[in-house]
Design an enzyme around this catalytic site. Structure first.
Site, PDB file in Angstrom:
ATOM      1  N   HIS A 173     -47.973   0.031   3.416  1.00 50.78           N
ATOM      2  CA  HIS A 173     -48.335   1.417   3.147  1.00 50.78           C
ATOM      3  C   HIS A 173     -48.209   2.219   4.441  1.00 50.78           C
ATOM      4  CE1 HIS A 173     -50.518   4.867   1.510  1.00 50.78           C
ATOM      5  NE2 HIS A 173     -51.186   4.899   2.668  1.00 50.78           N
ATOM      6  N   GLY A 193      -7.459   1.022   2.521  1.00 50.69           N
ATOM      7  CA  GLY A 193      -8.846   1.320   2.201  1.00 50.69           C
ATOM      8  C   GLY A 193      -9.057   1.913   0.829  1.00 50.69           C
ATOM      9  N   GLY A 194      -7.979   2.401   0.204  1.00 52.13           N
ATOM     10  CA  GLY A 194      -8.108   2.923  -1.152  1.00 52.13           C
ATOM     11  C   GLY A 194      -8.931   4.193  -1.239  1.00 52.13           C
ATOM     12  N   THR A 195      -9.339   4.519  -2.453  1.00 49.64           N
ATOM     13  CA  THR A 195     -10.097   5.748  -2.700  1.00 49.64           C
ATOM     14  C   THR A 195     -11.394   5.772  -1.920  1.00 49.64           C
ATOM     15  OG1 THR A 195      -9.145   6.050  -4.908  1.00 49.64           O
ATOM     16  CG2 THR A 195     -11.263   7.108  -4.476  1.00 49.64           C
ATOM     17  N   CYS A 196     -12.121   4.667  -1.895  1.00 50.13           N
ATOM     18  CA  CYS A 196     -13.451   4.647  -1.280  1.00 50.13           C
ATOM     19  C   CYS A 196     -13.422   5.142   0.153  1.00 50.13           C
ATOM     20  CB  CYS A 196     -14.035   3.240  -1.333  1.00 50.13           C
ATOM     21  SG  CYS A 196     -15.654   3.099  -0.542  1.00 50.13           S
ATOM     22  N   GLU A 236       0.838  -1.197   0.000  1.00 53.19           N
ATOM     23  CA  GLU A 236       0.000   0.000   0.000  1.00 53.19           C
ATOM     24  C   GLU A 236       0.871   1.244   0.000  1.00 53.19           C
ATOM     25  OE1 GLU A 236      -2.331   2.884  -0.235  1.00 53.19           O
ATOM     26  OE2 GLU A 236      -3.196   0.876  -0.442  1.00 53.19           O
TER      27      GLU A 236
END
Length: 464
Positions: free
Chosen positions: A448, A41-44, A36
């Site tokens: 509903h 965690g990367g971009t997200c 890494e």
């Protein structure tokens, strides 16, 4: 450089595909390393989904607070504390990131290495560690999940102006007076609306004829109308030609398709014109790995590159740039590499949600795509103002739209622009996954009042 460390698998990048993949490989008994460059965690987790949606939530609270009187709730003295919004964002990112890093660090058979990787040959990598030293790794299986970064368009003067991108804009500690946004895709729209709701004046400049290129024109037109109702200025068919800085102002000179030149001035400029793959530093040529003209790694439907034993997953392979697609890439590789299956990317459904407000959920093909493919289709379309629950919460903007094949009653695609559009879209996705005819949804009993019951009425509103 020391002798190469031997591994059975090496994963480059700890994004939403790489992180679970390295854990699965290690749990299967493979000696695995994950490399890494910056943050787990990367971009997200670090610059994408997690921080942006955290800030979108703050913007929605500001929006609803200003609308308090509509609901009979009097609110006064609204103040936006960008430093507090930023801290909340940072805290949530850090919690996600640290949890992910802890998972990697405690996984047996897995080494987490912080550094930047480049190929030496098809089976070997050089890793420049953060202390400046280098380490060599050798593996029969290498998985590339190095992701993408914001693109920098070729606009005269841009490099001399302190512009923002999708990462740096989230570090502002004050609300911009006037935010110029270059680009009308989902990044530009999410940030544009967000900062408009924080109190900025916002102007979006889009080179194409509509926002959200690739979406049906009626959907894009409705999104444009909703953003304009929020007070955002939008210029379509307008291409940026030059950027300059004069005092505290940034001047953007643009040219409309018909030739008219316009100068826009703002306090800040956000560049949101797409993303480019992080392939330059990988030295792909040393492993004879093929890439396209834009630098995306070429893969087949099993995510294999042209070099045996090397795979690419996530947006670096040019596929849809969404976290859930990257995660599905992981599942395909887990099935094939660990379980010896034969999973592919062929015919997988590609859902997405754009977190403007109201949300735009999209699944399957658009009406335009269906027409281009000469499919025999019917189109159901219903305004959200026909949905009881949307009216009750006073969130009745937008519409629902579905493309149906009349011979089989199968749903081919849908767009839901409305309150919780992504969640309603997901219900339609489930129907598509199960090959459920639209008539089942039309005739089903839903509680509903819920948004779900809107699917009863949608499929009675065929317009073509």
């Amino acid at each position: 450089m020391s002798a190469a460390d031997e591994y059975q698998a090496v994963v480059i990048g700890s994004g939403q595909g790489g992180k679970p993949l390295c854990v699965a490989l290690a749990n299967a008994g493979w000696r695995t390393a994950i490399i890494e460059r910056e943050h787990v965690g990367g971009t997200c987790v670090n610059e994408g989904c997690t921080p942006t949606k955290t800030m979108v939530a703050s913007a929605r609270v500001a929006y609803l607070t200003r609308r308090g009187a509509d609901y009979g709730v009097q609110t006064e003295n609204i103040r936006i504390d960008m430093a507090r919004i930023r801290k909340r964002k940072r805290d949530i990112v850090e919690s996600f990131r640290s949890r992910g890093q802890a998972t990697l660090e405690k996984t047996k058979n897995l080494d987490l290495i912080f550094g930047e990787a480049s190929f030496i040959d098809p089976k070997s990598l050089a890793v420049r560690l953060k202390d400046g030293t280098q380490r060599a790794l050798h593996s029969e299986q290498i998985f590339i999940n190095a992701g993408c970064r914001p693109a920098i368009p070729q606009v005269d003067g841009l490099k001399d102006v302190p512009y923002l991108n999708s990462t740096s804009i989230m570090e502002l500690d004050a609300v911009p007076d006037h935010l110029l946004v270059l680009g009308g895709g989902y990044v530009g729209l999410e940030f544009g609306q967000m900062f408009r709701r924080f109190g900025s004046r916002v102007t979006i400049v889009q080179s194409g004829a509509q926002l959200l290129r690739g979406e049906d024109s009626d959907v894009a037109d409705e999104v444009t109308a909703l953003l304009r109702q929020d007070g955002i200025d939008i210029f379509l068919n307008t291409r940026a030609e030059r950027v300059t800085k004069t005092g505290s102002q940034i001047a953007l000179t643009s040219r409309e398709k018909k030739g008219e030149i316009r100068e826009l001035r703002g306090s800040h400029l956000l560049v949101a014109t797409g993303r480019v793959p992080n392939t330059e530093a990988l030295n792909l040529s040393a492993a004879d790995i093929a890439a396209d003209d834009h630098g995306f790694i070429k893969v087949n439907s099993k995510l294999e590159t042209n070099t045996p034993g090397v795979y690419a997953l996530g947006d670096i392979n040019g596929g849809p740039a969404f976290t859930h697609i990257s995660y599905d890439d992981f599942r395909i590789l887990r099935t094939n590499v660990i379980d010896k299956g034969s999973a592919t990317t062929d015919n997988r459904l590609l859902p997405c949600t754009i977190y403007i407000d109201p949300q735009l959920g999209r699944i399957g093909i658009t009406e335009a795509q269906a027409r281009e493919q000469n499919k025999n289709v019917r189109v159901a379309k219903m305004p959200m103002s026909s949905v009881a629950r949307a009216l009750e919460v006073d969130e009745s903007c937008g519409f629902m739209k579905a493309v149906v094949e009349p011979d089989t009653n199968q749903i081919l695609g849908a767009a839901v622009l409305g309150i919780e559009g992504g969640e309603i879209m997901s219900m339609l996705q489930l129907a598509m996954m199960g090959k459920m005819p639209f008539t089942t949804l039309r005739d089903a009993i839903f509680a509903h009042p819920t948004l779900a019951e809107s699917l009863n009425n949608l499929f009675t509103h065929f317009v073509s």
